[in-house]
Motif scaffolding. Structure first.
Motif, short mmCIF file in Angstrom:
data_model
loop_
_atom_site.label_atom_id
_atom_site.label_comp_id
_atom_site.label_asym_id
_atom_site.label_seq_id
_atom_site.Cartn_x
_atom_site.Cartn_y
_atom_site.Cartn_z
N SER A 232 0.85 -1.18 0.00
CA SER A 232 0.00 0.00 0.00
C SER A 232 0.89 1.23 0.00
CB SER A 232 -0.88 -0.01 1.24
OG SER A 232 -1.73 1.10 1.22
N ARG A 233 0.50 2.21 -0.78
CA ARG A 233 1.34 3.40 -0.87
C ARG A 233 0.66 4.54 -0.12
NH1 ARG A 233 4.60 2.37 -5.13
NH2 ARG A 233 4.83 4.48 -5.81
N VAL A 234 0.89 4.55 1.17
CA VAL A 234 0.28 5.58 2.01
C VAL A 234 1.03 6.89 1.83
CG1 VAL A 234 -0.51 6.15 4.31
CG2 VAL A 234 -0.22 3.79 3.66
N VAL A 235 0.32 7.95 1.58
CA VAL A 235 0.96 9.25 1.42
C VAL A 235 1.00 10.00 2.75
CG1 VAL A 235 0.90 11.41 0.15
CG2 VAL A 235 0.18 9.31 -0.96
N PHE A 236 -0.05 9.82 3.54
CA PHE A 236 -0.14 10.57 4.80
C PHE A 236 0.17 9.65 5.98
CE2 PHE A 236 -3.07 12.61 1.81
CZ PHE A 236 -2.44 13.84 1.73
N PRO A 237 0.87 10.17 6.97
CA PRO A 237 1.34 9.33 8.07
C PRO A 237 0.25 8.96 9.08
CG PRO A 237 2.06 11.59 8.41
CD PRO A 237 1.37 11.56 7.08
N PHE A 238 -0.68 8.10 8.67
CA PHE A 238 -1.66 7.58 9.63
C PHE A 238 -0.94 6.68 10.63
CE2 PHE A 238 -4.38 8.32 5.88
CZ PHE A 238 -5.39 9.06 6.47
N THR B 212 4.11 4.99 8.00
CA THR B 212 5.21 5.32 7.10
C THR B 212 6.57 5.00 7.72
OG1 THR B 212 4.86 7.55 7.90
CG2 THR B 212 4.12 7.08 5.67
#
Lengths: 258, 339
Positions: free
Chosen positions: A87-93, A139
């Motif tokens: 998965s390419r998470v952009v925001f640091p959840f 991330t």
């Protein structure tokens, strides 16, 4: 009873050649199947069609006998969960936030999780051994940790079918085996249907799962390891000569390079 | 336990942001090119009536416009960043404000100046311009997940240059005396609007932000990618389109009154993300509050720094935002797999 049925599928990406033509597949409810096949044989595409992410040009997919294209997105998400390759998470959840997202299809319009949802999320994180870094950012986690978080999310989704796209690609040997053990535990406990794409014929041949060998958009063989993993068939499909040994400890097959 | 401390922290942050907004509004009301403070309202009769005129008729509407514009641009920034999965997105950087500005000017340019009631349609045509610009950028950048990173910013930059030159073209060729000076549109600056002009802006911004808040948990899922969101039960096309329309609406409404105020929609969400985390249900209201305070304070600076002259507020936000963008660009390259 089959949990997944694909009938007369036809599909090709825009501007590309046809990948599937008159393709049929049925997956028994409660089975654990591994989808094998060379690069470009259509494994990932098939997974995306079965999850409803792409719509075939012809034919239909039925999940528990309901046509997938007539299911609302949230109903579909209650039935089938997908574990992406990466998965390419952009925001640091945080890991916890990611896992809680698995509850999304079960929530109301505003999407506020209740106490029960939080408990399910915690339980899922315990099951996949990621409760220890629940508050860390996704991330910042290693590939192995991240993959456990996504598995926990899929668990929290409480699906009846789980589709996985090469889930162990970025994992080392011990994480690969532990990941499969987690899946197998879940499969035993809940009786869900699992279909995992894999490149690892050795791991696939040894864990006693049902195998589906895909080649050029067709099912070349399906069944147990000893039915599917034969020297002649692998040479035909992969174009390379291999040796196959019987697993001394069980019914599995070991594929050896020439 | 941990969720409890988290909830407490969130409530605390919310209270802090609310307090900041109150303080900013008070500061905005107290300072200006004329040395008059709200306290003068309660002094002798002569100063009181002067203070009344200045503070309630001039400063107050302007400060409220600042708060509305700041809230709207920050909210639109949050929405565009999530929907386009691009941490560097902002209505200004993507050329959406530019599209709105062209849209706002177009009726004047076509019909010519002097027809007063055309200005009523300004927000509507600005909205059309913003929506067109958004779809242009998305269309050119390709579907989400493919060219959503730097190529999208490049396309936004090209779109911006194009819109800027269109604005300059309209200004020079058509010789529109009705325009309040080209700087107004290109840099973004504020004036004191009439109450009648302020109310529709407030309604549009409130409606757009409310919708964005209602879909904010779906924005969380959408920010993971469209396919992943769909697998988690999101009706992607609906959420995406309604989010784009809402964010374009509030951007356009603001641009039609203030011109293009840049970088606020980039800076505010990022600063808020550091303190509030990535959950859009918390981030969005937080950014809205902080954005409102930020622009009110920036506008106060703009009025005071070179008094009695006035610096366009867009100059202040761009002077802070340019370096911020560069810092963020570097940070993004270092830490995430943003391409």
């Amino acid at each position: 009873m089959n949990s997944v049925i694909a009938r007369k599928l036809a599909f090709g990406y825009e501007g590309g050649p046809a990948i599937f033509h008159d393709f049929d597949l049925s997956i028994p409810a409660g089975s654990f199947s591994i989808l094998l096949g060379p690069n470009g044989s259509g494994k990932t595409t098939l997974l995306r069609i079965l999850s409803g992410a792409i719509v075939p040009a012809a034919g239909e997919v039925r999940l528990f006998d309901q046509p997938i294209n007539r299911m609302p997105a949230s109903e579909r998400a209650k039935l089938v969960a997908v574990l992406p390759q990466e998965s390419r998470v952009v925001f640091p959840f945080t890991a916890r936030q990611i896992v809680l997202m698995g509850r999304a299809p079960h929530l109301g319009f505003l999407g506020f999780p209740g106490k029960a949802d939080r408990e399910i999320a915690v339980e899922s994180m315990r099951a996949t051994d990621c409760i220890g870094f629940a508050s860390r950012r996704i991330t910042e986690l290693s590939s192995g940790e991240r993959q456990r978080v996504y598995l926990a999310r899929a668990l929290a989704q409480r699906p009846r079918i789980l589709l996985l796209d090469e889930p162990t690609t970025f994992l080392d040997l011990s994480h690969q085996i532990r990941f499969f053990e987690l899946l197998e535990n879940w499969h035993r406990r809940e009786g869900i249907t699992i279909l995992a794409v894999s490149h690892d014929v050795t791991l696939a041949g040894l864990r006693g799962h049902r195998l589906i060998l895909l080649n050029q958009g067709r099912v070349a063989a399906e069944g147990n390891a000893d039915q599917v993993l034969t020297e002649s068939r692998l040479q035909e499909v992969y174009g390379v000569k291999v040796r196959i040994l019987k697993d001394p400890a069980g019914v599995g097959r070991i594929v050896l390079p020439p | 336990m941990e969720t409890d401390t988290r909830t407490r922290k969130t409530i605390l942050a919310g209270a802090g942001l609310f307090l900041l907004l109150i303080v900013s509004l008070a500061i905005g009301l107290s300072f200006g090119s004329t040395r008059i403070s709200p306290l003068d309202l309660f002094r002798g009769t002569e100063t009181a009536s002067l203070a009344y005129d200045l503070i309630l008729r001039v400063r107050l509407p302007r400060i409220l416009l600042g708060a509305l514009a700041g809230a709207a641009l920050a909210g639109a920034g949050v929405a565009f960043q999530a929907i386009l999965r691009n941490p560097l997105a902002d209505p200004y950087i993507l050329g959406i404000s530019g599209g709105a500005a062209v849209g706002a000017l177009l009726p004047l340019a076509i019909v010519g100046g002097g027809i007063a009631h055309w200005s009523q349609f300004r927000p509507a045509t600005a909205f059309a311009g913003a929506v067109l610009a958004t779809f242009l950028v998305i269309r050119l950048a390709g579907p989400q997940g493919r060219a959503s990173g730097y190529p999208m910013l490049l396309i936004g930059w090209v779109a911006n240059s194009f819109f800027f030159s269109l604005i300059l073209f309209m200004e020079t060729v058509l010789d529109l005396t009705e325009l309040q000076g080209i700087l107004f549109w290109l840099v973004g600056s504020m004036s004191s609007p009439s109450w009648a002009a302020l109310i529709p802006v407030a309604l549009a911004v409130a409606a757009g932000l409310t919708w964005l808040f209602l879909i904010s948990h779906r924005l969380n899922l959408l920010s993971l990618g469209e396919e992943e969101a769909a697998n988690l039960g999101v009706r992607v096309a609906t959420v995406r389109l309604s989010g784009i329309l809402a964010a374009s609406l509030i951007t356009a409404t603001v641009v039609s009154l203030t011109g293009m105020i840049g970088f606020l929609g980039l800076m505010v969400p990022h600063i808020c993300r550091i303190f509030l985390g990535s959950d859009h249900r918390i981030l969005l209201p937080g950014a809205v509050l902080f954005g409102a305070s930020f622009l009110v304070l920036a506008d106060t600076l703009a009025r005071v720094l070179a008094a009695p002259a006035e610096i366009p507020v867009g100059v202040i936000t761009a002077m802070a935002g340019g370096p911020f963008f560069l810092w963020l660009y570097r940070a993004q390259r270092g830490t995430t797999r943003f391409e």
